[in-house]
Design an enzyme around this catalytic site. Structure first.
Site, short mmCIF file in Angstrom:
data_model
loop_
_atom_site.label_atom_id
_atom_site.label_comp_id
_atom_site.label_asym_id
_atom_site.label_seq_id
_atom_site.Cartn_x
_atom_site.Cartn_y
_atom_site.Cartn_z
N CYS A 46 33.81 42.16 34.42
CA CYS A 46 33.55 42.20 32.99
C CYS A 46 33.81 40.83 32.37
O CYS A 46 32.99 39.93 32.51
CB CYS A 46 34.37 43.31 32.33
SG CYS A 46 33.69 43.78 30.74
N HIS A 86 32.93 47.59 35.08
CA HIS A 86 34.22 47.61 35.78
C HIS A 86 34.12 48.40 37.08
O HIS A 86 34.39 49.61 37.07
CB HIS A 86 35.30 48.23 34.89
CG HIS A 86 35.66 47.40 33.70
ND1 HIS A 86 36.69 46.49 33.73
CD2 HIS A 86 35.10 47.30 32.47
CE1 HIS A 86 36.78 45.89 32.55
NE2 HIS A 86 35.82 46.36 31.77
N GLU A 96 36.08 48.51 39.48
CA GLU A 96 37.38 48.98 39.98
C GLU A 96 37.63 50.46 39.69
O GLU A 96 38.36 51.12 40.42
CB GLU A 96 38.52 48.13 39.41
CG GLU A 96 38.77 48.24 37.90
CD GLU A 96 37.97 47.24 37.07
OE1 GLU A 96 36.93 46.74 37.57
OE2 GLU A 96 38.37 46.95 35.92
N1 GLN Z 1 36.16 40.80 25.96
C1 GLN Z 1 34.93 40.99 26.66
C2 GLN Z 1 33.96 41.84 25.85
O1 GLN Z 1 34.36 42.54 24.98
C3 GLN Z 1 35.15 41.60 28.02
C4 GLN Z 1 35.79 42.95 27.97
C5 GLN Z 1 36.39 43.37 29.26
O2 GLN Z 1 36.61 42.55 30.14
N2 GLN Z 1 36.64 44.64 29.42
O3 GLN Z 1 32.78 41.80 26.09
#
Ligand code: GLN
Length: 579
Positions: free
Chosen positions: A418, A555, A557
């Site tokens: 992400c 994500h 994970e």
């Molecule tokens: N801060 C970034 C966004 O909002 C990534 C978010 C995250 O890594 N979950 O896009």
């Protein structure tokens, strides 16, 4: 498995009318499952952090191994509506489900151990219960009645359990009550459990109480008194557990188990020693050594069930074989805080074990990288691979970008999750397009950078409909993979490619890659290996001519399982060990 259909008795002053609609709750269980769902409820005593989530998950996994359909629900007595806004420092990671619920990290344990998708139904907090009851009160649903903890709050809690059982179609509903017996805020939940027991009858509920036997160094012994007191506290509320699981860091002598049985009024065979084990994934087998499946299933009128623990046994052997350690850098801002990156760590460990390695997580503080701290940089350089996990906000960002640059130019395997994918794209773009101003809208906190420099930006209106009230893209979305890429290969090899080369992965982010810059970057060697089919937005990027440098907007994970490593973690780890 065919007991008579039971109905929850109506309590309090309300007059029951329509099913479910009645706020005072004549709560009728769906006859399809209502006659069948059994509830296994876990409570904890003595202190917190005993591993109630792992114990609940382990029992659930044993019941699933008996061939039963299992679903899990966590009842959390805190007042937050959900953990979405809670600090990772206090509460650990926010685990996101397919349907976009932001939940407690225990749900991650449930999914990893039981391998069933959890959902919004899997979590109920005091905050949610009160919010719903008070909304009804404001609407006038209670017809001027006095709203009270008993019956209104307790009914809502019971209804929450029934709803989860019905809608999940579970044969076994595992319910974990958060907190420790004796907590003020836990009382309504325990009272609901007490009522639930008499509503449903003894064959439908199995209550497990988890406690701790502290060790006294001076006298070299484990003590049972806190357990006795905790049971006394349960009795005060009118609860008598069917099983006691006694946690200890040392071997528990047989006499102590006899003593617990005698003093706490629980059958001797249902006092289970739960000694700390090497790996959390050994817990199910460790419990089953004491025939917990049979003890539970007999009490629940399901006959003497025997689970098939083959997968767990295979896992144990695999874990034992993975002796050689491999250092993996975790570049983040909450260093040393395992709970804040729990799923990432579990996914990394699993992928390593499948490569006969033991992942040694090396915590790298991105702010220290930013400050050019030599020790931190040396630590980073010793690692065989690097993971940049998710995160929010500006702090430590330039350190992460510097780490990504190091990985790219030194050909160190890199996995971006992400935020880590956005970091990777920004680093690449700054270097290849020779424009150090390129950034994400998120990092331009005081709005000084021209919008044209946003490589990652916020698309207003993009997430309407999915994330109620919020602006996060949450939950499962489709991603279409491009043939001939590392991502494609990884999913293909794991046999996880869906129809039309699509996969489904979970999201939790606000900002998106700016497609206006895509072509320029493709020309420079950035590969867009996965995109969201409906919008063509970036889901996975990877770098050409690199052993493994890949980042996903989602994500991965959250979908790694101990018996099924996630394809992207698996591919990353293969590159790390040089396969
Ligand atoms: N801060 C970034 C966004 O909002 C990534 C978010 C995250 O890594 N979950 O896009």
């Amino acid at each position: 498995m065919n007991p008579p259909k039971k109905t929850l008795r109506q309590e309090g002053s309300g007059q029951a009318s329509k099913k479910k609609k009645n706020p005072d709750g004549k709560i009728e269980i769906n006859p399809r499952f209502g006659g069948q769902t059994r509830f296994i409820i876990t409570t904890g005593g003595v202190c917190s952090s005993l591993g109630k989530g792992i114990s609940t998950s382990s029992i659930g996994s044993i019941m699933k191994a008996c061939g039963l359909k299992v679903f899990v629900q966590k009842l959390d007595p805190y007042l937050n509506v959900d953990p979405g806004t809670m600090s990772p420092f206090q509460h650990g990671e926010v685990y996101v489900t397919d349907d976009g619920a932001e939940t407690d990290l225990d749900l991650g344990h449930y999914e990893r151990f039981i391998d069933e998708p959890m959902s919004k139904l899997s979590t109920l907090t005091t905050g949610q219960v009160y919010r719903d009851v008070l909304n009804k009160e404001r609407r006038g649903d209670f017809l001027g009645g006095t709203i009270q903890v008993v019956p209104h709050i307790t009914n809502a809690i019971k209804q929450g359990m029934i709803d989860a059982a019905e809608q999940s179609g579970a044969e076994i509903m595992m319910v974990e009550i958060g907190g420790t017996v004796g907590d003020i805020e836990g009382e309504p939940f325990l009272e609901a459990l007490r009522q639930f027991k008499s509503d449903l009858g003894p064959e439908r509920i199995f209550h497990i109480h988890l406690t701790l036997l502290p060790y006294l160094k001076g006298s070299k012994e484990l003590k049972t008194k806190p357990t006795q007191i905790s049971i006394r506290e349960l009795r005060r509320i009118g609860l008598e557990p069917d099983m006691i699981m006694a946690r200890a860091d040392y071997k528990i002598p047989k006499e102590l188990l006899d003593k617990i049985s005698r003093f706490c009024g629980v059958d001797r065979h249902a006092v289970i020693p739960a000694q700390t084990v090497n790996s959390i994934y050994d817990v199910p087998q460790n419990f089953q050594k004491y025939n917990v499946a049979r003890i539970i299933s007999e009490k629940l009128g399901l006959g003497a069930l025997e689970p098939d623990m083959t997968e767990w046994e295979k896992g144990r052997i695999r874990y034992e074989k993975a002796a050689k350690s491999v250092p993996i850098a975790l570049v983040g801002k909450y260093t040393g805080l395992e709970d804040a990156y729990l799923s990432v760590i579990e996914a990394t460990k699993t992928a390593a074990v499948y490569n006969e390695r033991k992942a040694e997580i090396v915590w790298i503080d991105s702010e220290k990288l930013e400050q050019k701290d030599k020790e931190t940089w040396d630590e980073l350089k010793k690692c065989k691979g690097m993971i940049v996990p998710g995160g929010f906000g500006l702090r430590g960002i330039e350190g992460k970008i510097a780490a990504a640059k190091y990985a790219r130019t030194n050909k160190v395997p890199y996995l971006g999750l992400c935020l880590g994918s956005q970091i990777m794209a920004i680093e690449f773009a700054r270097a290849k397009l020779k424009d150090p101003q390129l950034t994400s809208e998120e990092f331009d906190e005081d709005g000084k950078i021209p919008k044209s420099k946003y490589l990652v930006h916020f698309l207003p209106g993009q997430h309407k409909g999915r994330a109620k009230g919020g602006t996060l893209r949450l939950g499962a979305y489709q991603c279409k993979l491009k043939k001939g890429t590392k991502a494609y290969e990884a999913y293909e090899e794991a046999n996880q490619l869906g129809v039309d080369d699509t996969i489904s992965e979970r999201h939790s982010h606000r900002y998106e890659f700016n497609n206006a810059m895509r072509k320029k970057l493709e020309d420079k060697g950035l590969i867009f290996s996965g995109e969201w089919p409906e919008t063509k937005l970036m889901e996975i990027v990877e770098i050409k001519d690199h052993p493994f440098m890949l980042g996903s907007q989602f994500h991965p994970e959250f979908k790694s399982r101990p018996h099924r490593p996630h394809p992207l973690f698996a591919a990353f780890m293969k590159a790390v060990v040089g396969k």
